[in-house]
Design a protein around this motif. Structure first.
Motif, mmCIF file in Angstrom:
data_model
loop_
_atom_site.group_PDB
_atom_site.id
_atom_site.type_symbol
_atom_site.label_atom_id
_atom_site.label_comp_id
_atom_site.label_asym_id
_atom_site.label_seq_id
_atom_site.Cartn_x
_atom_site.Cartn_y
_atom_site.Cartn_z
ATOM 1 N N LYS A 96 18.932 -26.375 -77.302
ATOM 2 C CA LYS A 96 17.427 -26.726 -78.498
ATOM 3 C C LYS A 96 17.312 -25.240 -78.678
ATOM 4 O O LYS A 96 17.179 -25.149 -80.354
ATOM 5 C CB LYS A 96 16.452 -27.496 -77.471
ATOM 6 N N LEU A 97 17.220 -24.290 -77.792
ATOM 7 C CA LEU A 97 17.222 -23.116 -78.658
ATOM 8 C C LEU A 97 17.457 -22.720 -79.606
ATOM 9 O O LEU A 97 17.758 -21.905 -79.801
ATOM 10 C CB LEU A 97 17.467 -22.342 -77.036
ATOM 11 N N ALA A 98 19.096 -22.627 -79.349
ATOM 12 C CA ALA A 98 20.212 -22.192 -80.196
ATOM 13 C C ALA A 98 19.848 -23.241 -81.200
ATOM 14 O O ALA A 98 20.102 -22.283 -82.510
ATOM 15 C CB ALA A 98 21.691 -22.346 -79.510
ATOM 16 N N ARG A 154 26.819 -29.066 -84.778
ATOM 17 C CA ARG A 154 25.423 -29.019 -83.900
ATOM 18 C C ARG A 154 24.232 -28.900 -84.968
ATOM 19 O O ARG A 154 23.256 -29.895 -85.612
ATOM 20 C CB ARG A 154 25.640 -29.045 -83.014
ATOM 21 N N VAL A 155 24.130 -27.609 -85.510
ATOM 22 C CA VAL A 155 22.869 -27.416 -86.067
ATOM 23 C C VAL A 155 23.040 -28.084 -88.051
ATOM 24 O O VAL A 155 21.693 -28.781 -88.152
ATOM 25 C CB VAL A 155 23.138 -25.920 -86.501
ATOM 26 N N LEU A 156 24.622 -28.675 -88.608
ATOM 27 C CA LEU A 156 24.062 -28.809 -89.476
ATOM 28 C C LEU A 156 23.562 -30.742 -89.398
ATOM 29 O O LEU A 156 22.826 -30.843 -90.138
ATOM 30 C CB LEU A 156 25.509 -29.105 -89.995
ATOM 31 N N ALA A 157 24.062 -30.706 -88.358
ATOM 32 C CA ALA A 157 23.828 -32.237 -87.972
ATOM 33 C C ALA A 157 22.091 -32.700 -87.368
ATOM 34 O O ALA A 157 21.759 -33.142 -88.252
ATOM 35 C CB ALA A 157 24.336 -32.710 -86.798
ATOM 36 N N VAL A 158 21.211 -31.490 -87.175
ATOM 37 C CA VAL A 158 19.794 -31.946 -86.539
ATOM 38 C C VAL A 158 19.380 -31.447 -88.439
ATOM 39 O O VAL A 158 18.456 -31.730 -88.214
ATOM 40 C CB VAL A 158 19.385 -30.766 -85.479
ATOM 41 N N ALA A 159 20.400 -30.573 -88.555
ATOM 42 C CA ALA A 159 19.438 -30.461 -90.331
ATOM 43 C C ALA A 159 19.939 -31.703 -91.755
ATOM 44 O O ALA A 159 18.824 -31.825 -92.148
ATOM 45 C CB ALA A 159 20.091 -29.061 -90.917
ATOM 46 N N THR A 160 20.526 -32.221 -91.303
ATOM 47 C CA THR A 160 20.964 -33.334 -91.757
ATOM 48 C C THR A 160 20.030 -34.673 -91.540
ATOM 49 O O THR A 160 19.285 -36.018 -92.309
ATOM 50 C CB THR A 160 22.196 -33.871 -91.368
ATOM 51 N N ALA A 161 20.099 -35.087 -90.009
ATOM 52 C CA ALA A 161 19.297 -36.121 -89.053
ATOM 53 C C ALA A 161 17.480 -36.009 -89.808
ATOM 54 O O ALA A 161 16.790 -36.534 -90.022
ATOM 55 C CB ALA A 161 18.969 -36.007 -87.898
ATOM 56 N N THR A 162 17.240 -34.512 -89.490
ATOM 57 C CA THR A 162 15.669 -34.229 -90.512
ATOM 58 C C THR A 162 15.808 -33.752 -91.851
ATOM 59 O O THR A 162 14.493 -32.536 -91.624
ATOM 60 C CB THR A 162 15.075 -33.192 -88.842
ATOM 61 N N ALA A 163 15.954 -33.974 -92.537
ATOM 62 C CA ALA A 163 16.410 -33.541 -93.799
ATOM 63 C C ALA A 163 14.783 -33.119 -93.910
ATOM 64 O O ALA A 163 14.659 -32.622 -95.101
ATOM 65 C CB ALA A 163 17.009 -33.927 -94.942
ATOM 66 N N HIS A 164 14.214 -34.128 -94.233
ATOM 67 C CA HIS A 164 12.188 -34.260 -94.870
ATOM 68 C C HIS A 164 11.737 -33.684 -94.324
ATOM 69 O O HIS A 164 10.140 -33.681 -94.726
ATOM 70 C CB HIS A 164 13.036 -35.467 -95.000
ATOM 71 N N ASN A 165 11.922 -32.754 -93.084
ATOM 72 C CA ASN A 165 10.945 -32.138 -91.967
ATOM 73 C C ASN A 165 11.060 -31.252 -92.397
ATOM 74 O O ASN A 165 11.441 -30.053 -93.528
ATOM 75 C CB ASN A 165 11.177 -32.236 -90.952
#
Length: 298
Positions: A181-183, A236-247
């Motif tokens: 999560k830190l990364a 992994r970073v891009l996946a989180v950015a995708t999952a939280t795209a509107h955040n």
């Protein structure tokens, strides 16, 4: 276990209060004078009342069984320190971004500290209520390298007993989860905060080189600290950015509101670990310096 004391009754504190309040009495320690308590949590269009109350000045501290700390990482020390002498037998649970605060608290209350990490999505609505914007997984575990005393082990089991509305699981070693999560935060948070981006905008090709450079530095620091991160950290970073795209990242919200941000406990933690291990971290240090310049005067 009868009484939980929350320090930092914000978004994550609200959703944890909602989960545990049918089973224990939730109290709140007013760690700052302008603190306001959310009155309800909106979940799937259902308004769930929050039953926490401020801890009364005349009530004995020994009634507290466990303290749940959900402040920002940079607030942990100041918020917790006044209570340590009052609560020599209480257990502690800390859930915050970054690293550094977790280790500090574990040193202050040996064998009585639990760490937590959550992917729950919660945001303030601005009217005294919180909005649960996405369900996730909440992990609990002992502070790294610490054997919990019997009372804290028992309290941890009681925390895990409710099966809903949240999903909670136990991890004997939570440090790898906190490092991952830190990364991710060390990439997404400073980039979105500095450039005023939504998380999903980092998927644009113009950010790919910077993301890859930061991930490479983070991997080097992790290896030096004997922490194993996934080889596909960029993905992994891009996946989180995708999952939280509107955040909007929490760091972007802090910067835009003129509040202190958590850069010293995210990129700053990695820079310090790299320095101690003899690893150079120029890009991580650059982002720490940039976001430090956005801190308000102390």
């Amino acid at each position: 276990m009868k009484n939980l004391l929350f320090i930092g009754p914000g978004a994550i504190g609200s959703v944890l209060c909602w989960h545990w309040q049918p089973h224990v009495k939730p109290w709140v320690f007013p760690h700052r004078p302008d603190m306001h308590l959310a009155t309800a949590l909106l979940d799937a269009d259902q308004s769930q009342p929050l039953h926490w109350q401020r801890w009364p000045d005349d009530r004995p501290w020994q009634d507290i069984d466990l303290v749940v700390v959900t402040t920002k990482a940079h607030q942990v020390m100041a918020a917790v320190t006044p209570l340590l002498d009052h609560l020599p037998q209480a257990s502690w649970l800390l859930c915050c971004n970054g690293l550094g605060a977790q280790q500090w608290l574990a040193q202050q209350a040996p064998n009585r500290v639990l760490w937590a990490s959550t992917t729950e999505g919660v945001r303030p609505m601005g009217d005294g209520r919180m909005q649960r914007s996405g369900s996730g997984l909440t992990l609990l575990g002992p502070a790294s390298g610490s054997a919990l005393n019997a009372a804290t082990q028992q309290r941890a089991q009681l925390l895990l007993e409710p099966k809903s509305p949240l999903t909670l699981e136990w991890r004997d070693d939570l440090l790898p989860t906190l490092w991952l999560k830190l990364a991710v935060n060390a990439v997404i948070n400073p980039l979105t905060a500095w450039h005023g981006l939504r998380n999903g905008e980092l998927l644009d090709a113009q950010w790919r080189t910077e993301i890859e450079t930061l991930c490479a530095e983070i991997q080097t620091v992790a290896r030096a600290c004997q922490q194993i991160l996934p080889n596909d950290l960029v993905e992994r970073v891009l996946a989180v950015a995708t999952a939280t795209a509107h955040n909007h990242s929490s760091m972007r919200l802090d910067v835009e509101a003129g509040r202190h941000n958590e850069i010293d406990f995210i990129n700053g933690y990695l820079v310090r670990q790299g320095y101690e291990a003899g690893v150079k971290t120029p890009r991580l240090a650059l982002w720490q310096q940039r976001l430090s310049s956005r801190q308000p005067p102390s």
